[in-house]
Design an enzyme around this catalytic site. Structure first.
Site, PDB file in Angstrom:
ATOM      1  N   HIS A   1       0.866  -1.184   0.000  1.00  0.00           N
ATOM      2  CA  HIS A   1       0.000   0.000   0.000  1.00  0.00           C
ATOM      3  C   HIS A   1       0.902   1.233   0.000  1.00  0.00           C
ATOM      4  O   HIS A   1       2.021   1.190   0.528  1.00  0.00           O
ATOM      5  CB  HIS A   1      -0.833  -0.055   1.292  1.00  0.00           C
ATOM      6  CG  HIS A   1      -1.876   1.001   1.420  1.00  0.00           C
ATOM      7  ND1 HIS A   1      -1.596   2.283   1.833  1.00  0.00           N
ATOM      8  CD2 HIS A   1      -3.218   0.963   1.225  1.00  0.00           C
ATOM      9  CE1 HIS A   1      -2.707   2.981   1.886  1.00  0.00           C
ATOM     10  NE2 HIS A   1      -3.718   2.205   1.518  1.00  0.00           N
TER      11      HIS A   1
ATOM     12  N   ASP B   1       2.656  -4.622   8.300  1.00  0.00           N
ATOM     13  CA  ASP B   1       1.453  -3.817   8.098  1.00  0.00           C
ATOM     14  C   ASP B   1       0.267  -4.782   8.184  1.00  0.00           C
ATOM     15  O   ASP B   1       0.004  -5.544   7.249  1.00  0.00           O
ATOM     16  CB  ASP B   1       1.542  -3.138   6.722  1.00  0.00           C
ATOM     17  CG  ASP B   1       0.234  -2.451   6.332  1.00  0.00           C
ATOM     18  OD1 ASP B   1      -0.770  -2.594   7.056  1.00  0.00           O
ATOM     19  OD2 ASP B   1       0.216  -1.774   5.284  1.00  0.00           O
TER      20      ASP B   1
ATOM     21  N   GLN C   1      -4.848  -5.166   6.877  1.00  0.00           N
ATOM     22  CA  GLN C   1      -5.853  -6.048   6.254  1.00  0.00           C
ATOM     23  C   GLN C   1      -5.862  -7.452   6.859  1.00  0.00           C
ATOM     24  O   GLN C   1      -6.470  -8.354   6.293  1.00  0.00           O
ATOM     25  CB  GLN C   1      -5.603  -6.143   4.741  1.00  0.00           C
ATOM     26  CG  GLN C   1      -5.747  -4.840   3.992  1.00  0.00           C
ATOM     27  CD  GLN C   1      -7.193  -4.335   3.931  1.00  0.00           C
ATOM     28  OE1 GLN C   1      -8.134  -5.088   4.198  1.00  0.00           O
ATOM     29  NE2 GLN C   1      -7.370  -3.074   3.601  1.00  0.00           N
TER      30      GLN C   1
ATOM     31  N   LYS D   1     -10.783  -0.370  10.412  1.00  0.00           N
ATOM     32  CA  LYS D   1     -10.900  -1.589   9.606  1.00  0.00           C
ATOM     33  C   LYS D   1     -11.231  -2.806  10.472  1.00  0.00           C
ATOM     34  O   LYS D   1     -11.328  -3.918  10.002  1.00  0.00           O
ATOM     35  CB  LYS D   1      -9.597  -1.833   8.839  1.00  0.00           C
ATOM     36  CG  LYS D   1      -9.323  -0.771   7.765  1.00  0.00           C
ATOM     37  CD  LYS D   1      -8.142  -1.160   6.929  1.00  0.00           C
ATOM     38  CE  LYS D   1      -7.554  -0.002   6.167  1.00  0.00           C
ATOM     39  NZ  LYS D   1      -8.294   0.353   4.951  1.00  0.00           N
TER      40      LYS D   1
ATOM     41  N   CYS E   1      -4.749   2.429  -3.746  1.00  0.00           N
ATOM     42  CA  CYS E   1      -3.508   2.937  -3.112  1.00  0.00           C
ATOM     43  C   CYS E   1      -2.359   1.961  -3.290  1.00  0.00           C
ATOM     44  O   CYS E   1      -1.575   1.736  -2.352  1.00  0.00           O
ATOM     45  CB  CYS E   1      -3.714   3.251  -1.631  1.00  0.00           C
ATOM     46  SG  CYS E   1      -4.857   4.583  -1.349  1.00  0.00           S
TER      47      CYS E   1
HETATM   48  N1  PMP Z   1      -1.967  -0.632   4.601  1.00  0.00           N
HETATM   49  C1  PMP Z   1      -2.918  -1.373   4.017  1.00  0.00           C
HETATM   50  C2  PMP Z   1      -2.610  -2.774   3.579  1.00  0.00           C
HETATM   51  C3  PMP Z   1      -4.199  -0.843   3.856  1.00  0.00           C
HETATM   52  O1  PMP Z   1      -5.150  -1.573   3.261  1.00  0.00           O
HETATM   53  C4  PMP Z   1      -4.478   0.465   4.304  1.00  0.00           C
HETATM   54  C5  PMP Z   1      -5.837   1.072   4.120  1.00  0.00           C
HETATM   55  N2  PMP Z   1      -6.389   0.916   2.866  1.00  0.00           N
HETATM   56  C6  PMP Z   1      -3.444   1.180   4.902  1.00  0.00           C
HETATM   57  C7  PMP Z   1      -2.205   0.598   5.042  1.00  0.00           C
HETATM   58  C8  PMP Z   1      -3.658   2.565   5.420  1.00  0.00           C
HETATM   59  O2  PMP Z   1      -4.568   2.542   6.473  1.00  0.00           O
HETATM   60  P1  PMP Z   1      -5.145   3.910   7.096  1.00  0.00           P
HETATM   61  O3  PMP Z   1      -5.616   4.709   5.935  1.00  0.00           O
HETATM   62  O4  PMP Z   1      -6.240   3.453   7.993  1.00  0.00           O
HETATM   63  O5  PMP Z   1      -4.013   4.565   7.812  1.00  0.00           O
END
Ligand code: PMP
Length: 404
Positions: free
Chosen positions: A121, A198, A201, A224, A362
């Site tokens: 991401h 990270d 997910q 999430k 993203c």
């Molecule tokens: N890492 C991953 C794998 C994600 O899916 C996301 C959110 N789409 C993020 C980081 C960023 O999370 P946040 O916007 O809640 O900080």
């Protein structure tokens, strides 16, 4: 799992959009909130609101106690050794930025290397790129295979004496791949390299035990995991966090301040500058309690069944391409059908009441790797049903027939 009972905890699931019952399949972007979380927030604001760690008065002390209890709940949830290893942040993005900034400031010199992966991401790419700019570190990227799995053989080749950290996602928000983080951590540690996970997910789908995993850092977002927006967690092993400088200044992160010299508070407060988002912290613990009351293994079984059924039904559609075909996947399906643009698919499904994600998610470097601009993504949560998958599949088929 009693899905009907679970669904009754989420009022938004019985709303309609454009006169159609909502089918919410955008859980990878954010999950809906159960009543207990929203009610907890309301209750805190109505009965307990006061700044934490600051006041001698009853409310402030009560709010502080609840916020620190919430830290203990998170500690237990991920099985951290100490509650001071649990730092509250705004979310995964802030957690990664915090570590990228502070870890690199303390441990990286020009020419040192950080390894990430091709499926990351943006949060786990750009945070390190900022450090490339500031400190002259270099980013190296683990490639993926045609199934959308990390090439661990290639990762081994990327490791050098200049590698300072490996930062990878646990579950891909695009491909759904569950990465072999145990193996990655073992390989990294055999070279004395720390690992950042990270877990944005994965935390809502898979039980995580940071001591068993032996990861050095791990991050996730409250929103999430059926919790409130604007709060997240950074776990870090105490010895790393102890050595790292603060990320931001102000509030509880100080021990003493003078113009000549400022000293910093101990963990976890050293990394929690400013007034903490304690109502959301407390409600995040409520979300974790809620999740625990159902149980992650049961949730995983339910979501795996949905993923399997949805994949099988989608594969019956002509000219479909599913991105991410690993045998080890979790709750996410990304696809394209023939030359139907992902936005068209998403917009037409929306008109049928079906919420999916479209675009690059993203993960633009991954899109380049796959040779596409974006995908349609359906992502499942504990409250989704087989009937919703049927509505989704019918919707997809309708869109296909409109274009043929
Ligand atoms: N890492 C991953 C794998 C994600 O899916 C996301 C959110 N789409 C993020 C980081 C960023 O999370 P946040 O916007 O809640 O900080």
């Amino acid at each position: 799992m009693n899905i009907e009972k679970i669904r009754s905890n989420f009022p938004i699931l019985s709303t309609t959009v454009y006169g159609k019952p909502l089918v919410y399949l955008d859980n990878g972007a954010t999950t809906q909130k159960p009543k207990c979380v929203v009610e907890r927030l309301e209750d805190i604001y109505y009965t307990t609101n006061a700044n934490v760690h600051r006041g001698v008065h009853y409310l402030s002390q009560h709010a502080t106690d609840l916020a620190e209890e919430a830290r203990n709940t998170i500690q237990k949830f991920i099985n951290a050794k100490h509650n001071r290893e649990v730092i509250f942040t705004k979310g995964t993005t802030e957690s990664i930025n915090l570590v990228a900034h502070s870890f690199c400031q303390r441990f990286c010199k020009e020419g040192d290397e950080i390894i990430i992966s091709a499926m990351e991401h943006h949060a786990n790419i750009v945070s390190w790129q900022l450090q490339e700019e500031i400190r002259g570190i270099k980013l190296k990227v683990i490639p993926i295979n045609e199934k959308g799995e990390l090439r661990i053989d290639e990762m081994k080749k990327l490791i050098t004496s200049r590698t300072r950290l490996i930062s990878v996602m646990h579950v891909s928000n695009v491909l759904g791949t569950i990465n072999p983080i145990e193996e990655i951590i073992e390989i990294a540690h055999s070279h004395d390299i720390p690992v950042f996970i990270d877990a944005a997910q994965s935390i809502q789908h898979l039980p995580i035990d940071v001591q068993k995993l032996d990861c050095d850092f791990l991050a996730f977002s409250g929103h999430k995991i059926y919790g409130p927006n604007g709060v997240g967690v950074l776990y870090g092993k105490e010895h790393w966090l102890d050595e790292m400088p603060p990320y931001q200044g102000g509030g509880e992160m100080i021990k003493s301040v003078s113009f000549a010299k400022t000293t910093f508070n101990e963990l976890p407060f050293k990394f929690e500058a400013g007034t903490p988002d304690y109502p959301d912290v407390i409600a995040l613990a409520t979300a974790v309690d809620y999740l625990n009351s159902i149980g992650l293994p049961a949730i995983k079984r339910h979501e795996d069944a949905l993923l399997k059924y949805c994949t099988e039904e989608l594969l019956k559609i002509k000219n479909i391409r599913i991105f991410g075909t690993s045998g080890n996947k979790c709750s996410v399906i990304s696809f394209l059908i023939a030359d139907i643009h992902h936005y068209d698919m998403g917009m037409l499904l929306d008109k049928m009441g079906i919420a999916v994600r479209t675009g690059h998610h993203c993960a633009q470097p991954l899109m380049h790797e796959l040779g596409i601009e974006g995908t349609v993504r359906a992502s499942f949560a504990l409250y989704n049903t087989k009937e919703e998958i049927d509505l989704f599949i019918d919707g997809v088929k309708k869109v296909v027939s409109m274009f043929s």
